[in-house]
Design an enzyme around this catalytic site. Structure first.
Site, PDB file in Angstrom:
ATOM      1  N   ARG A  23       0.817  -1.220   0.000  1.00  0.00           N
ATOM      2  CA  ARG A  23       0.000   0.000   0.000  1.00  0.00           C
ATOM      3  C   ARG A  23       0.851   1.271   0.000  1.00  0.00           C
ATOM      4  NH1 ARG A  23      -5.469   0.214   1.680  1.00  0.00           N
ATOM      5  NH2 ARG A  23      -6.476  -1.682   1.009  1.00  0.00           N
ATOM      6  N   ARG A  27      -3.666   6.985   0.578  1.00  0.00           N
ATOM      7  CA  ARG A  27      -4.147   8.218   1.205  1.00  0.00           C
ATOM      8  C   ARG A  27      -3.155   8.942   2.089  1.00  0.00           C
ATOM      9  NH1 ARG A  27      -9.580   5.438   3.123  1.00  0.00           N
ATOM     10  NH2 ARG A  27      -7.914   3.946   3.477  1.00  0.00           N
ATOM     11  N   ARG A  36      -6.950  11.842  -6.008  1.00  0.00           N
ATOM     12  CA  ARG A  36      -8.153  11.186  -5.509  1.00  0.00           C
ATOM     13  C   ARG A  36      -9.267  12.202  -5.207  1.00  0.00           C
ATOM     14  NH1 ARG A  36     -11.853   9.242  -3.724  1.00  0.00           N
ATOM     15  NH2 ARG A  36     -12.022   7.598  -2.169  1.00  0.00           N
ATOM     16  N   ASP A  72      -6.910  -2.735  -7.346  1.00  0.00           N
ATOM     17  CA  ASP A  72      -7.400  -3.344  -6.122  1.00  0.00           C
ATOM     18  C   ASP A  72      -7.692  -4.809  -6.384  1.00  0.00           C
ATOM     19  OD1 ASP A  72      -8.351  -2.311  -3.265  1.00  0.00           O
ATOM     20  OD2 ASP A  72      -9.623  -3.986  -3.897  1.00  0.00           O
ATOM     21  N   TYR A 149     -14.595 -11.879   0.402  1.00  0.00           N
ATOM     22  CA  TYR A 149     -15.305 -10.650   0.032  1.00  0.00           C
ATOM     23  C   TYR A 149     -16.597 -10.963  -0.711  1.00  0.00           C
ATOM     24  CZ  TYR A 149     -11.683  -7.637   1.790  1.00  0.00           C
ATOM     25  OH  TYR A 149     -10.826  -6.979   2.628  1.00  0.00           O
TER      26      TYR A 149
HETATM   27  O1  CP3 Z   1      -0.131  -1.514  -2.565  1.00  0.00           O
HETATM   28  C1  CP3 Z   1      -0.375  -0.594  -3.387  1.00  0.00           C
HETATM   29  O2  CP3 Z   1       0.038   0.555  -3.257  1.00  0.00           O
HETATM   30  C2  CP3 Z   1      -1.152  -0.968  -4.636  1.00  0.00           C
HETATM   31  C3  CP3 Z   1      -2.564  -0.805  -4.603  1.00  0.00           C
HETATM   32  C4  CP3 Z   1      -3.446  -1.694  -3.741  1.00  0.00           C
HETATM   33  C5  CP3 Z   1      -4.664  -1.236  -3.181  1.00  0.00           C
HETATM   34  N1  CP3 Z   1      -5.308  -2.276  -2.598  1.00  0.00           N
HETATM   35  C6  CP3 Z   1      -5.146   0.159  -3.272  1.00  0.00           C
HETATM   36  C7  CP3 Z   1      -6.262   0.609  -2.414  1.00  0.00           C
HETATM   37  C8  CP3 Z   1      -3.347  -3.050  -3.413  1.00  0.00           C
HETATM   38  C9  CP3 Z   1      -2.226  -4.036  -3.733  1.00  0.00           C
HETATM   39  C10 CP3 Z   1      -4.540  -3.400  -2.696  1.00  0.00           C
HETATM   40  C11 CP3 Z   1      -4.832  -4.777  -2.224  1.00  0.00           C
HETATM   41  C12 CP3 Z   1      -6.006  -4.996  -1.379  1.00  0.00           C
HETATM   42  N2  CP3 Z   1      -7.246  -4.432  -1.489  1.00  0.00           N
HETATM   43  C13 CP3 Z   1      -6.066  -5.973  -0.360  1.00  0.00           C
HETATM   44  C14 CP3 Z   1      -4.949  -6.912   0.035  1.00  0.00           C
HETATM   45  C15 CP3 Z   1      -3.941  -6.253   0.896  1.00  0.00           C
HETATM   46  C16 CP3 Z   1      -4.439  -5.891   2.284  1.00  0.00           C
HETATM   47  O3  CP3 Z   1      -4.531  -4.680   2.548  1.00  0.00           O
HETATM   48  O4  CP3 Z   1      -4.737  -6.793   3.055  1.00  0.00           O
HETATM   49  C17 CP3 Z   1      -7.361  -5.925   0.187  1.00  0.00           C
HETATM   50  C18 CP3 Z   1      -7.893  -6.782   1.332  1.00  0.00           C
HETATM   51  C19 CP3 Z   1      -8.100  -4.947  -0.535  1.00  0.00           C
HETATM   52  C20 CP3 Z   1      -9.530  -4.608  -0.363  1.00  0.00           C
HETATM   53  C21 CP3 Z   1      -9.743  -3.178  -0.036  1.00  0.00           C
HETATM   54  N3  CP3 Z   1      -9.475  -2.118  -0.875  1.00  0.00           N
HETATM   55  C22 CP3 Z   1     -10.299  -2.629   1.148  1.00  0.00           C
HETATM   56  C23 CP3 Z   1     -10.745  -3.429   2.347  1.00  0.00           C
HETATM   57  C24 CP3 Z   1     -10.355  -1.234   0.982  1.00  0.00           C
HETATM   58  C25 CP3 Z   1     -10.978  -0.214   1.906  1.00  0.00           C
HETATM   59  C26 CP3 Z   1     -10.176   0.051   3.116  1.00  0.00           C
HETATM   60  C27 CP3 Z   1      -9.168   1.146   2.880  1.00  0.00           C
HETATM   61  O5  CP3 Z   1      -8.000   0.957   3.250  1.00  0.00           O
HETATM   62  O6  CP3 Z   1      -9.565   2.175   2.344  1.00  0.00           O
HETATM   63  C28 CP3 Z   1      -9.785  -0.926  -0.277  1.00  0.00           C
HETATM   64  C29 CP3 Z   1      -9.603   0.409  -0.866  1.00  0.00           C
HETATM   65  C30 CP3 Z   1      -8.244   0.760  -1.351  1.00  0.00           C
HETATM   66  N4  CP3 Z   1      -7.422  -0.048  -2.086  1.00  0.00           N
HETATM   67  C31 CP3 Z   1      -7.597   2.034  -1.210  1.00  0.00           C
HETATM   68  C32 CP3 Z   1      -6.371   1.934  -1.876  1.00  0.00           C
HETATM   69  C33 CP3 Z   1      -5.338   3.022  -2.054  1.00  0.00           C
HETATM   70  C34 CP3 Z   1      -8.185   3.260  -0.520  1.00  0.00           C
HETATM   71  C35 CP3 Z   1      -9.088   3.916  -1.495  1.00  0.00           C
HETATM   72  C36 CP3 Z   1      -9.268   5.388  -1.302  1.00  0.00           C
HETATM   73  O7  CP3 Z   1     -10.161   5.774  -0.550  1.00  0.00           O
HETATM   74  O8  CP3 Z   1      -8.555   6.174  -1.956  1.00  0.00           O
END
Ligand code: CP3
Length: 341
Positions: A23, A27, A36, A72, A149
């Protein structure tokens, strides 16, 4: 060309130790917030120029040794026919949740070229714009996490729906897992053809399973994906969050690199799996709240333990938290390079 990360993936003990952060785009970076602020998260994922831009931000700002595609793990699920929305504060919502035979039968496999062309376009732009500066990592969710999910319809605390389906209708659950393995394999093969130079499977929720249930219901499907990518010349990283109790099983698998969270010391992992493995990890993301001197000591310890393995890639044990000041993330990258030089 900085190929430290790829050399470590292929088993070379590299100094300084390569580092990237799960990640690393997101944000906590004002530059991300700026992009964003003008678009939704899903639209950002689906607009290749913007997705490529936020992928490169942490390479410029933090000095990491690899870029990870901005997308994602839930994106391919939408292409399988399930509604996907991201709600501020509530996380993702998948609708309708998959709970019956009819729901499973309504899901379809994906054709990455036509269903997620924006992901492949983002990769092509990134390979051009990164121009060999650092390698590009692609990724997919592992089948169990994707199933979680789909079945829960979003994030869960108890995972009662996914475990209920698994125990009440094991045949149906296996069928869903088979389909998800097929989708993830096609998705990652397409990412590799478009240009990603390594892939990571994220299994965020498999750690909720007892070892025997992981062995029966989840591990074989991760292995199926890894087998479908063997011989493509791209290292395969497997990261099971909270998978310490599953480690010996994971060690029998075919991942080239094993990702660890902070609950399993690298030295413990090496002692259990032997010195022949490549590990990635595993600083607690909250350790970035430590003062610099204590942070440096933690990083030193991890680097030292990593030297016992065949090779080590430094990472956090889970994603960067939104509360982390970018300077602190930059400090981690600099400290890893400094103490391992
Ligand atoms: O790592 C990186 O920088 C690459 C991008 C990436 C994202 N999600 C961007 C994201 C990667 C590799 C993921 C994987 C992901 N997504 C996982 C596996 C890794 C982990 O964290 O366990 C999971 C479970 C998700 C599912 C997911 N996506 C959730 C539960 C959420 C909401 C919670 C949160 O942190 O906002 C997301 C949204 C998400 N994915 C954001 C980002 C940057 C936030 C979105 C925003 O509001 O801008």
């Amino acid at each position: 060309m900085n190929d430290r990360f790829l050399r470590a993936c292929s088993g070379e003990a590299v100094a300084p130790v390569p580092v990237w952060l799960m990640r690393q785009a997101g944000r906590y970076l004002p530059a991300y917030q700026e992009v964003r602020g003008k678009t939704s998260f899903l639209a950002l994922c689906k607009t290749p120029e913007l997705a490529a831009r936020v992928t490169i931000q942490p390479v410029d700002i933090l000095g990491v040794d690899a870029a990870i595609l901005f997308s994602d793990i839930l994106i391919p699920l939408e292409a399988m026919g399930v509604g996907l929305e991201f709600h501020e504060g509530r996380g993702p919502v998948l609708d309708p949740p998959v709970r019956s035979r009819r729901d499973v039968e309504a899901l379809r496999p994906i054709d990455p070229q036509s269903d997620v062309p924006f992901v492949l376009d983002t990769i092509r732009i990134l390979r051009r714009e990164l121009a060999g500066r650092v390698p590009l990592i692609g990724f997919s969710g592992a089948p169990f996490t994707l199933a979680t999910y789909l079945i829960e319809g979003g994030t869960s605390r108890s995972f009662v729906h996914v475990k209920r389906l698994m125990f009440e209708a094991p045949g149906l659950f296996h069928r869903l897992m088979g389909l998800l393995a097929e989708v993830a394999t096609a998705y990652l093969q397409a990412q590799i053809r478009a240009g990603v130079q390594a892939v990571q499977l994220f299994d965020t929720w498999a750690g909720i399973l007892a070892r025997r249930d992981y062995e029966e219901f989840a591990f074989p499907y991760t292995e199926r994906i890894l087998a479908g990518l063997a011989g493509l010349g791209v290292p395969r990283i497997s990261f099971v969050f909270g998978g310490g109790h599953l480690l010996d099983l994971i060690g029998t698998g075919s991942a080239d690199v094993i990702g660890l969270d902070w609950r399993t010391d690298l030295s413990t992992a090496v002692a259990r799996l032997g010195v022949g493995k490549v590990f990635q990890g595993n600083l607690d993301p909250c350790a970035l709240f430590l003062p610099e001197s204590a942070l440096r000591e933690r990083i030193k310890t991890i680097v030292k333990e990593g030297r016992r393995a065949r090779a080590h890639i430094f990472n956090l044990g889970h994603g960067v938290l939104p509360e982390i000041p970018p300077e602190k993330a930059r400090l981690v990258v600099d400290l890893v390079h400094e103490v391992s030089a």
